[in-house]
Design a protein around this motif. Sequence first.
Motif, mmCIF file in Angstrom:
data_model
loop_
_atom_site.group_PDB
_atom_site.id
_atom_site.type_symbol
_atom_site.label_atom_id
_atom_site.label_comp_id
_atom_site.label_asym_id
_atom_site.label_seq_id
_atom_site.Cartn_x
_atom_site.Cartn_y
_atom_site.Cartn_z
ATOM 1 N N VAL A 32 2.403 6.722 -19.615
ATOM 2 C CA VAL A 32 2.521 5.678 -18.592
ATOM 3 C C VAL A 32 2.646 6.304 -17.210
ATOM 4 N N THR A 33 3.471 7.340 -17.095
ATOM 5 C CA THR A 33 3.664 7.991 -15.800
ATOM 6 C C THR A 33 2.389 8.647 -15.312
ATOM 7 N N ALA A 34 1.608 9.212 -16.237
ATOM 8 C CA ALA A 34 0.383 9.916 -15.860
ATOM 9 C C ALA A 34 -0.656 8.986 -15.261
ATOM 10 N N LEU A 35 -0.525 7.684 -15.499
ATOM 11 C CA LEU A 35 -1.458 6.748 -14.888
ATOM 12 C C LEU A 35 -1.299 6.723 -13.367
ATOM 13 N N PHE A 36 -0.061 6.803 -12.873
ATOM 14 C CA PHE A 36 0.215 6.575 -11.457
ATOM 15 C C PHE A 36 0.582 7.840 -10.677
ATOM 16 N N ARG A 37 1.113 8.858 -11.358
ATOM 17 C CA ARG A 37 1.542 10.061 -10.633
ATOM 18 C C ARG A 37 1.578 11.227 -11.616
ATOM 19 N N ARG A 38 1.914 12.421 -11.081
ATOM 20 C CA ARG A 38 2.039 13.592 -11.944
ATOM 21 C C ARG A 38 3.461 13.633 -12.507
ATOM 22 N N PRO A 39 3.601 13.649 -13.851
ATOM 23 C CA PRO A 39 4.943 13.681 -14.438
ATOM 24 C C PRO A 39 5.747 14.875 -13.942
ATOM 25 N N LEU A 40 6.951 14.603 -13.415
ATOM 26 C CA LEU A 40 7.869 15.621 -12.892
ATOM 27 C C LEU A 40 7.239 16.426 -11.759
ATOM 28 N N GLY A 41 6.147 15.892 -11.179
ATOM 29 C CA GLY A 41 5.477 16.578 -10.085
ATOM 30 C C GLY A 41 4.658 17.773 -10.507
ATOM 31 N N LEU A 42 4.495 17.985 -11.817
ATOM 32 C CA LEU A 42 3.768 19.159 -12.321
ATOM 33 C C LEU A 42 2.259 18.913 -12.266
ATOM 34 N N PRO A 43 1.478 19.901 -11.863
ATOM 35 C CA PRO A 43 0.013 19.730 -11.759
ATOM 36 C C PRO A 43 -0.665 19.799 -13.111
ATOM 37 N N ILE A 44 -0.294 18.877 -13.982
ATOM 38 C CA ILE A 44 -0.863 18.856 -15.337
ATOM 39 C C ILE A 44 -2.243 18.180 -15.264
ATOM 40 N N PRO A 45 -3.259 18.756 -15.881
ATOM 41 C CA PRO A 45 -4.604 18.150 -15.842
ATOM 42 C C PRO A 45 -4.601 16.728 -16.406
ATOM 43 N N HIS A 46 -5.477 15.944 -15.872
ATOM 44 C CA HIS A 46 -5.685 14.562 -16.328
ATOM 45 C C HIS A 46 -4.432 13.705 -16.166
ATOM 46 N N THR A 47 -3.682 13.921 -15.119
ATOM 47 C CA THR A 47 -2.559 13.049 -14.775
ATOM 48 C C THR A 47 -2.810 12.474 -13.379
ATOM 49 N N ALA A 48 -1.941 11.533 -12.956
ATOM 50 C CA ALA A 48 -2.165 10.780 -11.712
ATOM 51 C C ALA A 48 -3.578 10.213 -11.712
ATOM 52 N N ILE A 49 -3.908 9.536 -12.799
ATOM 53 C CA ILE A 49 -5.288 9.118 -13.032
ATOM 54 C C ILE A 49 -5.755 8.125 -11.972
ATOM 55 N N ILE A 50 -4.949 7.112 -11.650
ATOM 56 C CA ILE A 50 -5.378 6.088 -10.692
ATOM 57 C C ILE A 50 -5.583 6.670 -9.297
#
Length: 422
Positions: free
Chosen positions: A71-89
């Motif tokens: 759910v978090t990966a849809l809107f932002r990077r979880p814990l601010g980590l530059p994990i691929p395929h996050t902050a999708i929107i």
Amino acid sequence: MVSFTYTAADEEKSRGVRRMKALATGLLALVAAIYALATWAKASDAGAWAGYVAAAAEAGMVGALADWFAVTALFRRPLGLPIPHTAIIPTKKDQLGASLGSFVGENFLSADVVRGRLRGFAIARRLGAWLADPAHADRVTSELAAALRGALTVLRDSDVQAVVGEAITRRAESAEVGPPLGKTLARMVTDGAHRRAVDLICARGHDWLVTHRASVMEAIEGGAPGWTPRFVDRKVGDRVYRELLRFVTEMRDMPAHPARAAIDRFLADFAADLQADTDTRARVERLKSELLARPEVQDIIASAWSSVRALLLAAAEDDSSQLRRRARASLISLGQRLSSDTRLQTKVEGWAEDAAAYVVTTYRTEITSLITDTIAGWDATQTSRKLEANIGRDLQFIRINGTVVGALAGLLIYTVSHALGG
């Protein structure tokens, strides 16, 4: 850059999202505490139940964390980590817009889909039933009258007069008037329609001669030779005047007068020449061109719009005018026909389907580009905030369900494994 407007209503929804986040996080904390206690109880040999509870709690934590990440990966990077395929929107906003535009174009803006939807609406029958209601016909008539008044108010008289004058002049110059005039005149002579005009001319000629005897006598005497005596001129003038008056009187009173027959023959011959004689037709065309070129004629043509405009405005503003009554009656009649005439319904619905299919197939790219271009113009951060405010509360239920379903799945797996191992 264009973006969503973040409103007070969105802020209220965000508070609801935060409450749901707190509930989902609290549930995660609860299963974590249960896992810790159950693990301690299992180590303390509290009983077999501790293993079951620990397995359920452990799986619940895994499910909660996995769904929190999703759910978090849809809107932002979880814990601010530059994990691929996050902050999708925020990062994939433009691609999502393009995909949404393609989806709408393929599944909603196809000719078959539009035709099928319109066919199910029975547009013609419904429109006919609506128009057949006098109240609805009155409403449409009023709206049409208002639109007509608005159009007449917006249009500048000088522009319309110029267009009308040019159109009439061009049409008149391009069309030869001789043959149509000849046919009309020939028909009038055959039907005797010209005889009333001859009657009027003879009557007015007789009255003019009676009233202006002195002028006629003066004209006759003035044309006499200078060497003739004055009394002879008066005698001759009086004789000519009386013969002229007798001739005109006989023409007025005798429908079968030879002069009338001569007029009939002249008009018939002239009608034939207008249709077949090259010289006569050419002379008529020259006369037409000369008349059209005169300023007086152009002024008459241009002023015709003012009269038409005044008539239309008066008719549009008057509820009882012939224009509005006829428009209302025509709308009701059209509605009744659309309601009952199956063939007309089929025609109208076919036209509507063809028009809609043409629009969606011809302008599909422009319509879908409205979606993609609009989304591309949104600010990524603001878009993410607004979307989260509107759908985030429902997404938090995914976390809650993930915790509960994970716990149940973990309990089931532990139970089956324990049973098979035992």
